[in-house]
Design a protein around this motif. Structure first.
Motif, PDB file in Angstrom:
ATOM      1  N   THR A   1     -39.135 -28.996 -87.400  1.00 43.26           N
ATOM      2  CA  THR A   1     -38.071 -29.002 -86.398  1.00 43.26           C
ATOM      3  C   THR A   1     -37.143 -30.193 -86.575  1.00 43.26           C
ATOM      4  O   THR A   1     -35.920 -30.052 -86.498  1.00 43.26           O
TER       5      THR A   1
ATOM      6  N   CYS B   1     -33.195 -19.700 -86.486  1.00 43.35           N
ATOM      7  CA  CYS B   1     -33.194 -21.032 -85.894  1.00 43.35           C
ATOM      8  C   CYS B   1     -31.824 -21.357 -85.328  1.00 43.35           C
ATOM      9  O   CYS B   1     -30.823 -20.701 -85.647  1.00 43.35           O
TER      10      CYS B   1
ATOM     11  N   PHE C   1     -42.304 -24.921 -91.333  1.00 42.14           N
ATOM     12  CA  PHE C   1     -41.018 -25.047 -90.657  1.00 42.14           C
ATOM     13  C   PHE C   1     -41.015 -26.348 -89.861  1.00 42.14           C
ATOM     14  O   PHE C   1     -41.810 -26.519 -88.931  1.00 42.14           O
TER      15      PHE C   1
ATOM     16  N   LEU D   1     -34.107 -28.522 -84.950  1.00 49.08           N
ATOM     17  CA  LEU D   1     -33.974 -27.080 -85.098  1.00 49.08           C
ATOM     18  C   LEU D   1     -35.080 -26.385 -84.325  1.00 49.08           C
ATOM     19  O   LEU D   1     -36.265 -26.687 -84.518  1.00 49.08           O
ATOM     20  N   SER D   2     -34.712 -25.476 -83.445  1.00 44.92           N
ATOM     21  CA  SER D   2     -35.686 -24.638 -82.757  1.00 44.92           C
ATOM     22  C   SER D   2     -35.778 -23.318 -83.506  1.00 44.92           C
ATOM     23  O   SER D   2     -34.776 -22.806 -84.009  1.00 44.92           O
ATOM     24  N   TYR D   3     -36.988 -22.753 -83.579  1.00 48.61           N
ATOM     25  CA  TYR D   3     -37.237 -21.580 -84.407  1.00 48.61           C
ATOM     26  C   TYR D   3     -37.712 -20.390 -83.593  1.00 48.61           C
ATOM     27  O   TYR D   3     -38.398 -20.545 -82.577  1.00 48.61           O
TER      28      TYR D   3
END
Length: 304
Positions: free
Chosen positions: A59, A139, A57, A149-151
């Motif tokens: 960010t 996200c 993933f 993007l924060s997850y």
């Protein structure tokens, strides 16, 4: 769930802090969050095999968060990863072009699919980007000088199975216990028994949230609400507040403010600027606002 910090520096690595990357062991999988330069070397140091990584993933597309991908992917190919083991990489729009660049970099052979999932999130709502029976990955777009993007990854925890209640209803220990615990009904002597008859109340599972790079924002608070662990960037100390603002980063105290507002259990500060050789002041600034704060360092491992 086991969190291992592979890199905890900001834009420039130091002798003690590598570029950003976090490994999560959970649900029988290994996932990476960001993949800065040198990540595969860090994986070797903690004895995590890249061949066991199925999801990454990303960010955002700044170099300190993605430049470990070319070497990692090429090494997977060199070590014989095959077509039955695809690598899924999630991240912002533009990630497909990053893949094209990687595949045009030098001479190598890749026999496994590298599947890109570009996420187009406006920041207005939290998006579910992956879900199975065990966990959900969500996200939201937060505020950096490029799309970030924060997850969050949230464990689906089953209600407690009420063994004694099941036995009272005439159910013998064995496969039927498992069926009921998984939400299925069974028939005993012509009588249907529903799973809810032998299950306790709903239980909340662990929730881990990772900010990537962002200034404090309402979107981050929403994503991190009631998290078990919030891993938040803390690039600067308060004395460098203007630098944090101008570069779209957070100070340690701002990260602590997010943790407090979101009612998280534990805050872990990462993405520390190399300008600070002593992080005690940075930690103290956060502790003044949010008591349960730790500072990440390379190879730190936490069991959740």
């Amino acid at each position: 769930m086991e969190i291992t910090f592979l890199g905890t520096s900001s834009a420039v690595p130091s002798k003690y802090r590598n570029h950003p990357s976090i490994a999560l062991k959970a649900f029988g999988e290994i996932m990476l969050f960001d993949c800065g330069e040198g990540t595969q070397r860090q994986l070797a140091n903690v004895k995590i095999s890249p061949m066991k990584i199925d999801k990454i993933f990303i960010t955002h597309l700044h170099g300190d968060h993605i430049l470990g991908l070319p070497g990692l992917i090429q090494s997977m190919g060199f070590r014989g990863r095959d077509s039955q083991n695809p690598l899924h990489i999630y991240g912002p729009v533009g990630l497909e072009k990053v893949k094209e660049s990687i595949f045009n970099m030098g001479h190598f052979t890749i026999d496994f699919p590298v599947i890109i999932h570009e996420i187009n999130n406006s920041g207005e709502e939290i998006s579910i980007i992956f879900e199975n029976d065990d966990y959900i990955v969500e996200c939201i777009k937060t505020h950096h000088n490029v799309i970030n993007l924060s997850y969050s990854i949230y464990e689906k925890k089953k209600p407690r199975f009420l063994r004694e209640k099941a036995i009272e209803l005439g159910i013998k220990p064995g496969p039927d216990f498992g069926k009921l615990h998984n939400g299925h009904s069974i028939e005993i002597d012509g009588k249907m028994i529903k799973s809810e008859e032998v299950l306790g109340p709903p239980r909340s599972g662990s929730k881990i949230v990772y900010s990537g790079d962002t200034i404090p924002c309402e979107e981050m608070i929403r994503l991190a609400k009631n998290a078990t662990v919030l891993i938040h960037e803390a690039t600067y100390k308060n004395l460098d507040f203007d630098k944090a603002l101008n570069n779209f980063h957070s100070t340690a105290s701002q990260s602590a403010g997010i943790a407090k507002e979101a009612n998280v259990d534990l805050l872990i500060l990462t993405h520390i600027s190399t300008r600070y050789t002593n992080i005690d002041d940075l930690k103290e600034e956060a502790l003044n606002i949010f008591e349960n704060t730790k500072v990440a360092y390379d190879f730190r491992t936490l069991e959740i």
